[in-house]
Design a protein around this motif. Structure first.
Motif, PDB file in Angstrom:
ATOM      1  N   VAL A  66     -17.855   6.868  34.438  1.00 17.83           N
ATOM      2  CA  VAL A  66     -18.580   7.114  33.189  1.00 17.83           C
ATOM      3  C   VAL A  66     -20.022   6.651  33.338  1.00 17.83           C
ATOM      4  CG1 VAL A  66     -18.795   6.409  30.764  1.00 17.83           C
ATOM      5  CG2 VAL A  66     -16.545   6.985  31.704  1.00 17.83           C
ATOM      6  N   CYS A  97     -14.710   6.204  26.102  1.00 15.03           N
ATOM      7  CA  CYS A  97     -14.194   6.453  27.457  1.00 15.03           C
ATOM      8  C   CYS A  97     -12.883   7.227  27.412  1.00 15.03           C
ATOM      9  CB  CYS A  97     -13.996   5.135  28.193  1.00 15.03           C
ATOM     10  SG  CYS A  97     -15.514   4.280  28.656  1.00 15.03           S
ATOM     11  N   MET A 100     -13.230  10.913  26.537  1.00 14.72           N
ATOM     12  CA  MET A 100     -13.752  11.732  27.637  1.00 14.72           C
ATOM     13  C   MET A 100     -12.808  11.747  28.833  1.00 14.72           C
ATOM     14  SD  MET A 100     -17.811  10.722  27.616  1.00 14.72           S
ATOM     15  CE  MET A 100     -17.459   9.079  28.276  1.00 14.72           C
ATOM     16  N   ASP A 101     -11.642  11.143  28.672  1.00 14.48           N
ATOM     17  CA  ASP A 101     -10.691  11.035  29.784  1.00 14.48           C
ATOM     18  C   ASP A 101     -11.341  10.343  30.980  1.00 14.48           C
ATOM     19  OD1 ASP A 101      -8.224  11.261  30.988  1.00 14.48           O
ATOM     20  OD2 ASP A 101      -8.582  13.291  31.742  1.00 14.48           O
ATOM     21  N   GLN A 103     -14.334  10.257  32.077  1.00 17.20           N
ATOM     22  CA  GLN A 103     -15.393  10.937  32.816  1.00 17.20           C
ATOM     23  C   GLN A 103     -16.378  11.545  31.819  1.00 17.20           C
ATOM     24  OE1 GLN A 103     -13.715  13.810  35.504  1.00 17.20           O
ATOM     25  NE2 GLN A 103     -13.242  12.274  37.056  1.00 17.20           N
ATOM     26  N   GLY A 104     -17.670  11.257  32.023  1.00 17.90           N
ATOM     27  CA  GLY A 104     -18.676  11.799  31.124  1.00 17.90           C
ATOM     28  C   GLY A 104     -19.808  10.811  30.937  1.00 17.90           C
ATOM     29  N   THR A 105     -20.506  10.935  29.806  1.00 23.10           N
ATOM     30  CA  THR A 105     -21.669  10.097  29.528  1.00 23.10           C
ATOM     31  C   THR A 105     -21.544   9.461  28.147  1.00 23.10           C
ATOM     32  OG1 THR A 105     -23.122  11.473  30.890  1.00 23.10           O
ATOM     33  CG2 THR A 105     -24.177  10.049  29.261  1.00 23.10           C
ATOM     34  N   ASP A 123     -20.556  10.050  22.787  1.00 23.82           N
ATOM     35  CA  ASP A 123     -19.833  10.439  23.996  1.00 23.82           C
ATOM     36  C   ASP A 123     -19.944  11.940  24.196  1.00 23.82           C
ATOM     37  OD1 ASP A 123     -17.534  11.931  22.792  1.00 23.82           O
ATOM     38  OD2 ASP A 123     -17.026   9.983  21.946  1.00 23.82           O
ATOM     39  N   THR A 124     -19.516  12.404  25.364  1.00 22.25           N
ATOM     40  CA  THR A 124     -19.525  13.828  25.683  1.00 22.25           C
ATOM     41  C   THR A 124     -18.105  14.375  25.745  1.00 22.25           C
ATOM     42  OG1 THR A 124     -19.655  13.280  28.054  1.00 22.25           O
ATOM     43  CG2 THR A 124     -21.722  13.722  26.912  1.00 22.25           C
ATOM     44  N   GLY A 125     -17.237  13.815  24.909  1.00 26.54           N
ATOM     45  CA  GLY A 125     -15.853  14.268  24.851  1.00 26.54           C
ATOM     46  C   GLY A 125     -15.703  15.547  24.054  1.00 26.54           C
ATOM     47  N   GLY A 175     -19.136  16.505  21.751  1.00 30.65           N
ATOM     48  CA  GLY A 175     -18.935  15.067  21.703  1.00 30.65           C
ATOM     49  C   GLY A 175     -18.991  14.508  20.294  1.00 30.65           C
TER      50      GLY A 175
END
Length: 201
Positions: A66, A97, A100-101, A103-105, A123-125, A175
């Motif tokens: 992340v 976190c 986003m599983d 992974q992401g920002t 987040d970028t989920g 997100g």
């Protein structure tokens, strides 16, 4: 076992990692249950927002997969229970976190508006479905397989005890953004009224 980890087989080390992960999850669940069932008074004191953010980042479980970006506003102080505010931020960071599983920002930004300090966690989920947004702060409501649905409920209580509030500012397919709003104490005159400037880390 941890002290003898280097002498263990690879399979044993993998098992030890699984044990540690399970213990960490159990600790979080117990902590959430205790926080929810106890009426804990807030022990407020004047402290800097930066120190609270740094404390939360030390405690949050953010994996290397992340990307974390920090945007800070200078010289902002709050009269709060620092431990409780840290717990709120840790919960928001960990939730991001998970959304986003892993992974992401994540973007953690600080700004001030109308004498309120705004701590935003974006987040970028995949976002939160519209029909769920009204329920996310309800106790025991969760969409997570491993969660028990108390993190946001406890966070909301802590925010209110410290004179603030927490809300879902936005959520769509790109997100979600949660905002923690707290009464501000400015120490830098007009400089402290400036909008946060990027300081990516």
């Amino acid at each position: 076992l941890e002290m003898q980890k280097d002498s263990l087989s690879e399979d044993a080390q993998d098992c030890l990692d699984e044990i540690k992960g399970a213990v960490d999850r159990a600790n979080r669940i117990v902590s959430e249950l205790l926080d929810f069932t106890r009426e804990t008074a807030s022990n407020t004191q004047i402290c800097s927002v930066k120190s609270i953010v740094e404390g939360a980042l030390r405690l949050a479980d953010i994996p290397a997969t992340v990307t974390l970006e920090i945007e800070e506003a200078p010289e902002l102080d709050v009269d709060v229970d620092a431990d409780q505010i840290e717990r709120i931020l840790v919960n928001l960071l960990n939730n991001a976190c998970q959304a986003m599983d892993q992974q992401g920002t994540i973007v953690l930004s600080t700004s001030i508006e109308d004498d309120m300090i705004i701590l935003s966690v974006s987040d970028t989920g995949p976002g939160i479905a519209g029909e769920l947004r009204e329920r996310i702060f309800e106790p025991l409501f969760t969409t997570k397989i491993t969660g028990i649905g108390l993190g946001l409920a406890v966070s909301s209580r802590y925010a209110q005890q410290n004179g603030g509030r927490i809300e879902l500012a936005s959520s769509d397919a790109s997100g979600s953004t949660f905002q923690l709003k707290l009464p501000a104490i400015t120490t830098g005159g007009s400089d402290a009224q400036q909008t946060a400037s990027p300081d990516n880390k």
